[in-house]
Design an enzyme around this catalytic site. Structure first.
Site, short mmCIF file in Angstrom:
data_model
loop_
_atom_site.label_atom_id
_atom_site.label_comp_id
_atom_site.label_asym_id
_atom_site.label_seq_id
_atom_site.Cartn_x
_atom_site.Cartn_y
_atom_site.Cartn_z
N GLN A 125 0.83 -1.16 0.08
CA GLN A 125 -0.03 0.01 0.10
C GLN A 125 0.87 1.23 -0.08
OE1 GLN A 125 -1.78 1.44 3.78
NE2 GLN A 125 -3.67 1.27 2.69
N GLY A 126 0.42 2.24 -1.12
CA GLY A 126 1.73 3.08 -1.18
C GLY A 126 0.69 4.52 -0.81
N SER A 128 1.71 6.60 2.58
CA SER A 128 2.33 7.56 3.15
C SER A 128 3.42 7.99 2.36
CB SER A 128 2.77 6.91 4.55
OG SER A 128 1.93 6.29 5.19
N GLU A 243 -10.03 -1.11 5.30
CA GLU A 243 -9.03 -1.25 6.29
C GLU A 243 -9.23 -0.92 7.92
OE1 GLU A 243 -5.66 1.29 5.48
OE2 GLU A 243 -4.49 0.13 6.41
N GLU A 373 -5.77 9.49 16.86
CA GLU A 373 -6.16 11.00 17.05
C GLU A 373 -6.94 11.47 15.85
OE1 GLU A 373 -3.01 9.63 17.14
OE2 GLU A 373 -2.31 9.84 19.45
C1 LIG Z 1 3.17 -1.14 11.50
C2 LIG Z 1 2.67 0.18 10.39
C3 LIG Z 1 2.79 -0.22 9.15
C4 LIG Z 1 2.39 0.79 8.27
N1 LIG Z 1 2.03 0.31 6.73
C5 LIG Z 1 1.87 1.38 5.83
C6 LIG Z 1 1.58 0.94 4.52
O1 LIG Z 1 1.72 -0.34 4.31
N2 LIG Z 1 1.60 1.86 3.68
C7 LIG Z 1 1.48 3.28 3.98
O2 LIG Z 1 1.54 3.92 3.15
N3 LIG Z 1 1.63 3.56 5.36
C8 LIG Z 1 1.87 2.67 6.35
N4 LIG Z 1 2.20 2.86 7.63
C9 LIG Z 1 2.38 4.55 7.77
C10 LIG Z 1 1.22 4.91 8.68
O3 LIG Z 1 0.00 5.08 7.60
C11 LIG Z 1 1.48 6.20 9.19
O4 LIG Z 1 2.58 6.19 10.19
C12 LIG Z 1 0.28 7.14 9.54
O5 LIG Z 1 -0.61 7.36 8.78
C13 LIG Z 1 0.94 8.59 10.62
O6 LIG Z 1 1.61 9.11 9.68
P1 LIG Z 1 2.92 9.57 10.39
O7 LIG Z 1 3.79 8.39 10.48
O8 LIG Z 1 3.74 10.56 9.23
O9 LIG Z 1 2.77 10.43 11.57
P2 LIG Z 1 2.18 12.02 11.60
O10 LIG Z 1 1.00 12.14 10.52
O11 LIG Z 1 3.36 13.01 11.52
O12 LIG Z 1 1.58 12.11 13.01
C14 LIG Z 1 2.34 12.53 14.40
C15 LIG Z 1 1.31 12.31 15.52
O13 LIG Z 1 0.72 13.75 15.31
C16 LIG Z 1 -0.70 13.26 15.26
N5 LIG Z 1 -1.70 14.10 14.26
C17 LIG Z 1 -1.29 14.38 13.16
N6 LIG Z 1 -2.34 15.38 12.58
C18 LIG Z 1 -3.24 15.30 13.65
C19 LIG Z 1 -4.34 15.93 13.55
N7 LIG Z 1 -4.85 16.52 12.39
N8 LIG Z 1 -5.06 15.92 14.96
C20 LIG Z 1 -4.91 15.21 15.85
N9 LIG Z 1 -3.36 14.59 15.84
C21 LIG Z 1 -2.78 14.53 14.80
C22 LIG Z 1 -0.67 11.76 14.87
O14 LIG Z 1 -1.96 11.24 15.40
C23 LIG Z 1 0.47 11.30 15.57
O15 LIG Z 1 0.22 10.75 16.70
C24 LIG Z 1 2.31 2.04 8.47
C25 LIG Z 1 2.84 2.39 9.74
C26 LIG Z 1 3.02 1.52 10.81
C27 LIG Z 1 3.32 1.94 12.17
#
Ligand SMILES: Cc1cc2nc3c(=O)[nH]c(=O)nc-3n(C[C@H](O)[C@H](O)[C@H](O)COP(=O)(O)OP(=O)(O)OC[C@H]3O[C@@H](n4cnc5c(N)ncnc54)[C@H](O)[C@@H]3O)c2cc1C
Length: 389
Positions: A125-126, A128, A243, A373
């Site tokens: 899944q792409g 992020s 999902e 969140e």
């Molecule tokens: C085990 C695992 C598997 C994954 N697999 C995939 C995958 O297959 N494909 C893929 O595309 N991605 C994948 N991901 C990525 C995942 O989707 C992202 O980590 C997730 O969407 C959060 O984005 P970020 O890490 O950039 O954190 P950020 O978006 O930077 O968030 C950091 C913190 O800020 C909080 N925050 C951000 N915006 C808000 C808001 N508006 N209000 C309140 N709080 C907020 C978040 O909740 C979090 O606590 C995976 C992640 C994990 C841990």
């Protein structure tokens, strides 16, 4: 909704149980985050497919069994009860598959679904990107139409199983002047296309659980677009609903963990160990919560079978299952005490199982599939009708 199973449903359960009893590997497979384990899991998927159990609710012509969603829930219960391997192609079969079923052309269905059911093609899944996680509408990777191809540039990250997968589905900005969730298009990309570089990201364990994917003038056929150009956001929201709410984490997974937690409690109690009353109450509560989640899912599925759709309530489910999973693993580690930290291979680790590994993975539950969140924001705005902050 009738809580009793029909005789056909009971026969279906018994058929699934019999097949799984004689086919589930007797030894656990290696982790699918290793090359060897990935291939072992694909072999298992092929066996499932040959038995007609790869994706029970899909139509027969696409590699399914033509079963309904209630039968899928029953199959999942039997699958977990049998201790069958985790599904290496879960992004494909549980997320992209249903999306193709809803938005794909007949050609796309015939091209992609059978190869997905057999795991001949495993999907990543792409969504992020380095600057588009929770804020997914900030996607910058671009796909510019040139004749009958998209020319793709940019980067995706955190693609689970991306290190070994064959294809990636993602959203790309097809209108360079667009902002936020406008002008995005859902495109299916073969990971071996020229201009695509896959770089594995290892966990602390050294296993390549994720990948980052770089696109450098990569060319992908325009026929690989899923849904209308520029309207990828709506298509992706359907995938996200599958999902968070239903397919990725069926209740059977949590019922199975709850059952194992109750067994662990009983064994610890039988050994005469003093257990805090709050732990006992917590175990009972988790078991009830897992059962409640199952009943709630049966209700959702009954509604969907009557023509309903899963909407913002998927966010409620996601928070519920991810928090429950952490609670169950915390309680198990409390029951195990310091033994819980032993590796399964340690001499004194008998009965410790894989609770520690499970705990570490459970901690990721509130992050993947959209952080909790952000799910709370969705519930506040779309279910409770509160104003955007
Ligand atoms: C085990 C695992 C598997 C994954 N697999 C995939 C995958 O297959 N494909 C893929 O595309 N991605 C994948 N991901 C990525 C995942 O989707 C992202 O980590 C997730 O969407 C959060 O984005 P970020 O890490 O950039 O954190 P950020 O978006 O930077 O968030 C950091 C913190 O800020 C909080 N925050 C951000 N915006 C808000 C808001 N508006 N209000 C309140 N709080 C907020 C978040 O909740 C979090 O606590 C995976 C992640 C994990 C841990």
């Amino acid at each position: 909704m009738d809580l009793n199973f029909t005789s056909e449903q009971m026969a279906f359960r018994s058929e699934a149980r019999t097949w799984l009893e004689s086919n589930v590997p007797s030894e656990p497979l290696q982790s699918f985050d290793t090359k060897v384990g990935f291939e072992e899991h694909r072999d298992w998927e092929q066996k499932l497919n040959a038995g007609g159990w790869a994706m029970v609710p899909w139509p027969v012509e696409y590699g399914g069994r033509g079963a309904n969603l209630l039968e899928w829930l029953i199959f999942e219960e039997e699958y977990y009860r049998a201790g069958a391997p985790a599904r290496v192609n879960q992004n494909g079969i549980f997320l992209l598959g249903p999306t193709i079923m809803e938005y794909g052309t007949d050609e796309q269905k015939a091209r992609f679904l059978p190869a997905m059911a057999s795991s001949e093609e495993v999907w990543a899944q792409g969504w992020s990107e380095p600057n588009a996680g929770s804020d997914m509408a900030n996607i910058q990777a671009s796909a510019i139409l040139d004749g009958d191809e998209y020319v793709i540039n940019g980067q995706k990250t955190w693609a689970s199983r991306g290190a070994y997968a064959h294809w990636l589905f993602g959203m790309f900005r097809t209108d360079p002047d667009s902002k936020r969730h406008h002008g995005l298009t859902f495109i299916l990309c073969p990971l071996d296309a020229p201009g695509i570089t896959v770089r594995p990201i290892e966990k602390l364990s050294g296993k390549a659980a994720f990948a980052e994917v770089f696109f450098d003038n990569a060319r992908v056929k325009a026929e690989n677009r899923l849904g209308p150009m520029g309207e990828g956001w709506g298509v992706a929201m359907a995938t996200a609903g599958f999902e968070r709410g239903l397919m990725l984490r069926s209740p059977a997974r949590f019922q199975n963990t709850a059952r194992k937690l109750v067994e662990l409690y009983r064994e610890t109690h039988a050994q005469g160990e003093l257990i805090d009353a709050s732990v006992r109450d917590g175990v009972a509560r988790c078991w009830m919560d897992a059962e409640a989640y199952a009943l709630n899912t049966y209700q959702t599925v009954s509604r969907m079978m009557a023509g309903g759709k899963i909407g913002a309530e998927a966010s409620l489910n996601k928070i519920f299952w991810s928090e429950l999973d952490i609670k169950m693993h915390e309680l198990a580690l409390e029951l195990l005490g310091s033994r819980g930290e032993l590796l399964p291979s340690a001499p004194a680790a008998k009965g410790v199982g894989d609770w520690l590994d499970g705990f570490i993975f459970a901690l990721a539950g509130p992050i993947y599939a959209g952080t909790n969140e952000v799910q709370r924001n969705i519930i506040a705005e779309r279910i409770l009708g509160l104003p955007r902050k």
